[in-house]
Design an enzyme around this catalytic site. Structure first.
Site, PDB file in Angstrom:
ATOM      1  N   GLN A 201      60.457  18.538  74.310  1.00 36.98           N
ATOM      2  CA  GLN A 201      61.782  17.987  74.031  1.00 36.98           C
ATOM      3  C   GLN A 201      62.842  19.066  74.272  1.00 36.98           C
ATOM      4  OE1 GLN A 201      61.964  14.420  72.732  1.00 36.98           O
ATOM      5  NE2 GLN A 201      60.130  14.688  73.979  1.00 36.98           N
ATOM      6  N   ALA A 242      65.346   8.960  65.677  1.00 38.58           N
ATOM      7  CA  ALA A 242      64.500   9.449  66.773  1.00 38.58           C
ATOM      8  C   ALA A 242      65.328  10.141  67.860  1.00 38.58           C
ATOM      9  CB  ALA A 242      63.706   8.283  67.346  1.00 38.58           C
ATOM     10  N   HIS A 243      64.631  10.636  68.879  1.00 43.06           N
ATOM     11  CA  HIS A 243      65.309  11.405  69.934  1.00 43.06           C
ATOM     12  C   HIS A 243      66.307  10.562  70.712  1.00 43.06           C
ATOM     13  CE1 HIS A 243      61.468  10.869  72.644  1.00 43.06           C
ATOM     14  NE2 HIS A 243      61.806   9.747  72.049  1.00 43.06           N
ATOM     15  N   ASN A 244      67.448  11.198  71.004  1.00 42.13           N
ATOM     16  CA  ASN A 244      68.473  10.598  71.862  1.00 42.13           C
ATOM     17  C   ASN A 244      69.198   9.421  71.246  1.00 42.13           C
ATOM     18  OD1 ASN A 244      66.121  11.642  73.994  1.00 42.13           O
ATOM     19  ND2 ASN A 244      68.205  12.254  74.430  1.00 42.13           N
TER      20      ASN A 244
END
EC number: 2.3.1.191
Lengths: 348, 348, 348
Positions: A201, A242-244
């Site tokens: 990531q 979560a991511h993004n």
């Protein structure tokens, strides 16, 4: 520490009914309040509670509600006024010592290249990594880990045992509660014949000003770009971002909600507890989602959204759930009946 | 740090279209990419994005998609290739210092009987208990607590503030994120006249190799036997794994899912976010469960499983939920109608 | 460490069938047990397992079940008896060292004004703030932070990395697992034109005796009054207890459940995993709520309650969920059919 009623009224642009010199030493609910305490009536539906309260004074919306009270403050929004006044009645929230203002504990471990602003309190067992920048008047609770290259804006307060991963950026005047993890890896893996291949990531997390983040909440770093939390966003305990994910300004997310990867939430949204929002969706501004709803498609129109079923006795619910499995058959039976009845009616 | 396009293509067994000497300094999405960046097209459905991207090069599946691009890598799975390449572009993920390789911080507290392998990084405020064994090349982030008799395999990386209870065993090359707790007591109590009697949890937790565990996830120790996490299992943030759960190799469990006691999950399963699986069930291999499903019975056949209802406007949902409470009556009304219509048709 | 069967039988008021001098060295399940191990049959439904078990002795409810066993203990509740005996077979659960009884680690940071009782173990990197009071025989695991003015009752055990905010009160003989946060701010904000105004949380958390709290659970402090956890309450991992919640004595709450603000739960309730209970509700005594139910209204009658739908194959579920969106129309179609059929029957 007591305050004159007139002084408190001024702070909330309210009008005193009764004695402006009446002294208030603390805040309480209508039921529990006693002499010397200020209470509030947020919902006029409960106005009858004013008859029995022993509160020394009450925040009310309409002057006529103050009629039978010795002392009151009349104000547009009693709940907002009360919230505003809580600041005056909060004691010292420091973790280790009330006298550790402007001090960096000798039990903290701070890299030589880290930059610590003026007026910061850094408690025992805090770890600050290389090139981290902590601006003025920050408070880092005991056991907090600020990794390399993190920057934390002016006046931000972290309670004990918070973890910031490398490179995360936090704005001014944020409040971050214990156990929060910011910048952990997003959940990204590509399937291969040899099992899952990690998608390292490479993004980070950007948190704007005046954000509050509840205990044990987690916010993952982005895969390629950043995860972003807007100005004035309020996040409760045990929320998973979560991511993004991008969260718009002033949105509020209640406990145990989860937002999956790359979903974007608009401004002024209110997401209730336990809500799940799947990945790659767009939620527009001013959306409200009720408790434990699963949002499985984008919401492009403001309003309130829900899923699930109502609570019932387990016996009755079991029958309903069994029928739900056959609801498609039920609909087909209805269609068939409609055809037959139509035929009967036509023939008749 | 830049890499030649040809060099990157070789790493993923891909074929360069364009200039193999083109230099790539980082990775990005098609929308955000600019010159010098490598992007990817995972889903041919979005091929039109190739027309507008400013990426210096793109990973694509089919050579004809590379036609209008200056540079591309043609590869069987662009997403897998991208995941593979992220490793090259990840900077140093150390917490405290980039130069702490091979070092044990003097601020760590390590029991005399603990055994620390070569090449380990042990950051400030780590605690390692008696007889713990940390194999070579492990990384223990600041504030991590490794209790007595824990063993951690070669090359495993823990981020800050992880807790391992006594006796837990972790394999090689695992990644364990901040706030994770492994080996806490399973939730076992026997009812008695004097209240709940604790069932002391005598088992442990065994985690195999190449496992990743997300932030604030909890994995309880077994009651009598062990809780077991198979090879290559990937677990996201805030997942709860109860006592005596067994998870098969290469299964993946997304954020906020929970698996209750003694349930066994097969290999290569994918459990989506917020799923709950009740206790004492068997889930076979290759099962997919969609988001926020409650699994209340064993699943013995591979495939995809779901529960719940779709999201709707709250007003409309409220009417549906009210009808759901009476769905058993609806079914009975349909049966009655069928009888009556049959009679009418027969009589007619 | 081994025990005579007769000695164990006495501890659980059971009766030995076979040799009272038979030595038991550990506990196990019927399937896994071998010679020298004591097992149990909790559910007579599985009595056939007694034929194949290799256990040295078995706890059984009825004497006739012991007929084919070499050794048994006959006891009213084999599961309760087993739970009682687990205490004898649990090894040392200390984190850092088995010899740290009666010791305060020199790596702990303890404010001068804190009061530490006799027989306490305080492990490395524990932080205890000003005026905190830790009664006799407490165990504070490594990295735990006890803030100012906290009081912790006699014999309470905290595992590593627990956080207590200022002023929290914990009773005697509690067990608090790693990552737990007690006393964090409740989620209270008043909307205003300038965004959310924080309602500073002026209450605290009161936890009574014999309470166990699972890993990474969070319990918020009250807004004006306190959050309260009754005697003998058992809370599993990752549970969220919001501000001003009151939980009655001996209730048990399983993993990932969440109770929203100001809700009151009665005595002897059992709340299953993943349940959500919205705010300002009253749940009476002896209520059971099944897994992942959303409780959206008060429950004033004892019994079992549920919501949701059963798990199905995703294909079949998708059709059911689509029909659910139109269930209100289905009900109207049924009403219309009933009218028409009634007319046909009447006319006929």
């Amino acid at each position: 520490m007591s305050y004159r009623l007139g002084e408190l009224a001024e702070l909330v642009c309210g009008e005193v009914v009764g004695d402006p010199n009446y002294l208030i030493h603390s805040l309480s609910t209508l039921e529990a309040a006693s002499s010397g305490q200020l209470s509030f009536l947020a919902n006029p539906k409960y106005a009858n509670k004013l008859n029995s309260t022993k509160a020394g004074a009450v925040l009310v919306k309409d002057a006529f509600l103050a009629t039978n009270l010795d002392n009151a403050i009349v104000v547009g929004s009693p709940y907002l006024a009360l919230a505003t006044l809580t600041k005056k009645f909060e004691g010292d929230v420091s973790t280790f010592s009330t006298s550790d203002l402007n001090t960096v504990s000798k039990e903290a471990v701070i890299a030589d290249s880290a930059v610590i602003g003026e007026g910061c309190v850094i408690e025992p067992n805090v770890v600050v990594g290389e090139h981290a920048v902590i601006k003025n008047n920050c408070y880092l609770g005991a056991g907090t880990v600020v990794s390399r290259n993190v920057s934390i804006g002016e006046g931000t307060h972290t309670y004990p045992n918070v973890t910031f991963y490398h490179g995360v950026k936090v704005g001014k005047h944020c409040i971050i509660h214990s156990g929060v993890v910011i910048g952990s890896d997003g959940f990204g893996f590509a399937p291969s014949k040899e099992g899952w291949v990690k998608f390292h990531q490479l993004g980070s997390v950007i948190i704007k000003d005046n954000v509050e983040i509840g205990a044990n909440t987690t916010i993952d770093r982005g895969a390629l770009e950043n995860t972003e939390i807007g100005h004035g966003v309020k996040i409760d305990n045990q929320v998973q971002i979560a991511h993004n994910v991008v969260i718009g300004d002033n949105s509020a997310i209640a406990g145990c909600a989860a937002v999956a990867g790359s979903t974007s939430i608009g401004k002024n949204c209110t997401i209730a507890g336990g809500v799940g929002i799947i990945g790659h969706l767009t939620i527009t501004d001013n959306v409200h989602v009720t408790a434990m709803t699963l949002v499985s498609k984008s919401i492009l129109k403001s309003g309130s959204y829900s899923s699930g079923t109502g609570v019932d006795s387990t016996d009755k619910w079991r029958r309903s759930a069994a029928r739900f499995r056959r609801i498609d058959d039920m609909a087909k039976q209805i269609s068939e009946l409609e055809k037959q009845v139509k035929k009967l009616l036509t023939e008749g």
